[in-house]
Design an enzyme around this catalytic site. Structure first.
Site, PDB file in Angstrom:
ATOM      1  N   ASP B 190       0.764  -1.057   0.034  1.00 13.91           N
ATOM      2  CA  ASP B 190       0.064  -0.008   0.054  1.00 13.91           C
ATOM      3  C   ASP B 190       0.986   1.121  -0.054  1.00 13.91           C
ATOM      4  O   ASP B 190       1.546   1.470   1.022  1.00 13.91           O
ATOM      5  CB  ASP B 190      -1.064  -0.027   1.305  1.00 13.91           C
ATOM      6  N   HIS B 363      -3.548   4.670   6.812  1.00 10.14           N
ATOM      7  CA  HIS B 363      -2.647   4.101   5.968  1.00 10.14           C
ATOM      8  C   HIS B 363      -1.178   4.087   6.532  1.00 10.14           C
ATOM      9  O   HIS B 363      -0.898   5.283   7.196  1.00 10.14           O
ATOM     10  CB  HIS B 363      -2.585   4.708   4.623  1.00 10.14           C
TER      11      HIS B 363
END
Lengths: 550, 550
Positions: B190, B363
């Site tokens: 990611d 994130h």
């Protein structure tokens, strides 16, 4: 007995940009600034927004002068449009004066332009106007002290208190203090950065950061910044000289401003530093720096073209460094990131807001705004230059300083603050607002037109044309359907064929006496098609029926 | 002899959202995630964007399963559209499973849905799939380890390494370490927050900050956050209980998710805490908290209606506190600030990103991304989930960790990475891209339609209709001009009258033999009008000429 003093914002209160504010005493008025707003995304097809000055236009003798605080577009950009209607003496400082002259020449408009400088004081009708030097992200920016028979109004313009500005000339703190000593009736102060705590960093603080990037860079360096930011441009020149690079200037606005900046003595460029692009291309990459426009990813700007590999003379590639020494103006993030992604695809290293700290704001943060309030200690306070949230926060800050809440007035465009010998109060609002510029048209695109454009952009359009016998109502030809922006032509052909049948069925069901009335036939066509598109596709194109009687 | 392993992103590489990636071994494939992208401003009228899966559709036997890493829209939202074409077993964890079930029911689509949980391992064709627990801004999120005969691919999904998550279950660090020990062929990780240094703060770190706001608030508290963020919602419930407030949930999505969250045991709500809006209205303001949707200023959302004073049951006013416990998703800033300004106009205190720190990202930042790389020590690295700039930066981070630059592959949608027993290399790209959903239409709006919509939105349109004798070409009636989104009707009437004359003059100048050819007459009308609009107004409306032969 004194007359009433009125403070009337025509733009910039309740929004960012469009700055224009009227100070009126009796039947005389001066306007401070005359700026544009860049269109919001919902203002489809609009090129510029300018303030609605009908209040002044409807009172032809009232306005005595327009005074500009500095040369940014959101303070001077509306002059070519407003100036056509209000031809009054217009005052600007050196750099702003040069920018306005250029702008008026482009619009083939002559206005009675006057030059002034910080420290000057002059009379306009019942007003004594004094310009006070302040620091901002453009040279030659001033605050204005407008003295009326009722007292002095201080309008800060855009400002920050840069204590170590590049040119060694901090804001004229002592003059603000003296004005405060003498008594300030009302302070009108820049709210842009009121959400930021502390103090905005000095322009000078960027030097070491930019120098680190310059020293690290192995290939060419491209610096993109605002074309009017001469101090930033000076820093790039200085660093290029320091690191033995030649500089070329790319982009029309940048070239213009660098030229004007040199002519007026704001830019000091050592001989031989500045070269043209042709010469630059013969130098090794590590000897090259470019200053370009395009920090906001304007579609035709130099940097955007370079990123798209679509610039005639400049390319970037692996080893090169691109610096965005600029803020992403809200709303421009997406196109700016597109440009940044493209620069990465070409292999360049890119320094921008989210990963590097290579820009400082030109607007005062909370501690500086508090300082301005404490220096001037006004009787009344009106936060200016900001959206509603900024104005509310700035008024709250003023109450923390000790002003009474009832002496802080949150005004929006068209609101009127009246001050007389008794006190201050809101009066009835006047007409103010936004006028749209679209191509050569000023004001001929309004909210209804924009609503139609939104509707068209959302679902495209379908035109339905029918020819009928004007006596019998009998269908001679059609309906023919033509669409734009509705669906892919190949895929929608069969679909639109079915839509024709739907129209014919609807018309067949119409009472015979209605069939000879075009308005009713049109309405029936519109209704039938709308219903059909909604039911089958859940879409709402603009449906434009047309009945031709032959 | 082993077959070739292929990693094929169909979405999410080179953009934010639209996540879908195919892992293929020989003639078998699994897809990881099936997400939407929300339309960019240039995608006029588009409701959703889904990945183009023609690569899989054209190879009907290949895809064996779709595995979803978690329940966010950009990972599951395309399933109702893609699932119609690719009916394969689809695997989801508990909360994602519940969200997908709801979504499929709304679309009246049945798919073979399977539930799995972190720690599970199962076989699909030649793949052994293992789900590894990770922390993210939604419960039940996993990374996937896909073991093929050539080695193991680790796909992180969206993740952060929250060491103190609200539910006490940090990411399964030891499993990533074990996978690294065993050997990871490729890591797909990611990239969303790769621009941020350090570590993303823990969800738990918000507690004290939110508590301070809750304790300070005198009136009602409205908290707006993402409806799927159950941990954030839990914190609001906990604080409400702590400060003796009752909670009502407002907004369809929020009500749905709170219900599901309670049913599945993710939300612990003390009895009596949750009340309906009717009951809430009978409580004094300081006993009230609301959780609402609308953190992105979605036009029909609860908070937007409340801000506009357009909600049936909820109003806000002076003394109330509104908290945006959310990030402004890029592109939404303008409407969000509009809502914030309106809330200020109603007198509420508003806490949002620019003035308060009441949200943490889901994130991983740089240090966490480096940790993931060090735990798994992959042979090859493919940054996923990000625009090009993110992917480049993530690859650079991997090389800092010690990976060879040639083992890091920056892929974009449709690019193919082939790995065989010899090594890894890029293969020829396949068809990938974006399919637009507009109302009930999927894929019937393409780039040409969008270009037309942009053109329409920019200048509106003018339809010109002419009736001619089909034998002689003689003009029987018209031209009639109808415009939409062009200019204010009153002001443009005289202007369009002149435009008619321009058309008639152009047609009069046409050679007699051309006048009976409708295509030539139409082209002449179009050209004449375009020229005229350009010259007089500098505008480019869509000009649609129509010749009716009678």
């Amino acid at each position: 007995m004194s007359e009433t003093l009125r403070i009337i914002p025509l733009g910039g209160l309740g929004e960012i940009g469009l700055n224009m504010l009227v100070v009126e005493y009796g039947a005389s008025a001066v306007a401070i600034d005359c700026g544009v707003m860049f269109p919001e995304p919902s203002m489809l097809g609009i090129d510029l927004v300018v303030p609605d000055v009908s209040y002044l236009r409807d009172r032809p003798e009232r306005l005595q002068a327009i005074v500009l605080t500095h040369g940014h577009e959101d303070h001077i950009g509306a002059l070519p449009f407003v100036g056509r209607e209000l031809r009054v003496p217009t005052y600007a400082t050196g750099f702003a004066h040069a920018l306005v002259e250029q702008k008026l020449a482009e619009h083939e408009l002559a206005l009675p332009l006057q030059r002034f400088k910080a420290g000057d004081t002059w009379r306009v009708g019942p007003f004594e106007i004094e310009a006070v030097h302040i620091t901002h992200s453009i040279v030659d920016a001033v605050a204005l002290a407008v003295t009326t028979p009722l007292g002095t109004i201080v309008h800060t313009g855009d400002f920050k208190f840069d204590q170590t500005p590049l040119d060694g000339q901090p804001s004229d703190l002592r003059r603000f203090a003296a004005l405060g000593d003498r008594g300030v009736l009302a302070l009108l102060s820049d709210s842009t950065n009121v959400e930021r705590p502390g103090v905005t960093p000095s322009e000078r603080s960027l030097g070491p950061k930019l120098e680190a990037v310059f020293r690290r860079a192995k290939g060419r360096i491209l610096v993109s910044t605002f074309a009017s930011h001469l101090h930033r441009i000076q820093q790039v020149f200085d660093l290029a000289a320091l690191t033995d690079r030649k500089v070329a200037v790319v982009g029309r606005g940048m070239v213009q401003n660098v030229t004007v900046g040199q002519e007026l003595g704001y830019l000091r460029v050592p001989p031989g530093l500045l070269v043209d692009l042709g010469e630059l291309q013969r130098l090794p990459a590590e000897r090259v720096a470019l200053i370009t426009t395009g920090s906001q990813a304007e579609p035709l700007s130099a940097l955007t073209r370079i990123a798209m590999n679509d610039h005639k003379q400049v390319t970037v590639g692996p080893g090169d460094t691109v610096i965005f020494s600029s803020k992403m103006i809200p709303g421009n993030e997406k196109p700016i990131f597109d440009v940044i992604n493209h620069l990465h695809r070409r292999g360049a290293e890119v320094q921008y807001e989210t990963v590097a700290d290579l820009h400082v704001s030109g607007h005062a943060s909370q501690a500086e705004l508090a300082l301005m309030l404490n220096l001037t200690r006004p009787r009344y306070f009106v936060p200016i230059h900001g959206e509603y949230r900024h104005l509310v926060r700035h008024a709250a800050l003023a109450t923390e300083i000790g002003l009474a809440a009832e002496d802080c007035f949150i005004l929006e465009d068209g609101d009127v603050l009246e001050i007389d010998s008794v006190g201050a109060h809101r009066a009835e609002s006047i007409t103010a607002g936004r006028v749209f510029v679209d191509g050569k048209g000023v004001g001929d695109v309004g909210d209804v037109v924009l609503r139609d454009r939104r509707h068209l952009s959302d679902g495209g359009m379908v035109v339905a044309i029918l020819a009928v016998n004007q006596h019998t109502g009998e269908i001679i030809s059609g309906p023919d359907l033509v669409s734009r922006g509705f669906a892919i032509e190949d895929e929608s052909q069969a679909y639109l064929e079915r839509a024709k049948e739907v129209v014919l069925e609807a018309l067949a069901a119409l009472a015979p006496e209605s069939r000879t009335i075009p308005a009713e036939v049109k309405e029936e066509m519109r209704k039938a098609l709308r219903r059909y598109f909604k039911k089958t596709l859940e879409r709402r194109p603009v449906v434009l029926p047309f009945v031709m009687e032959v």
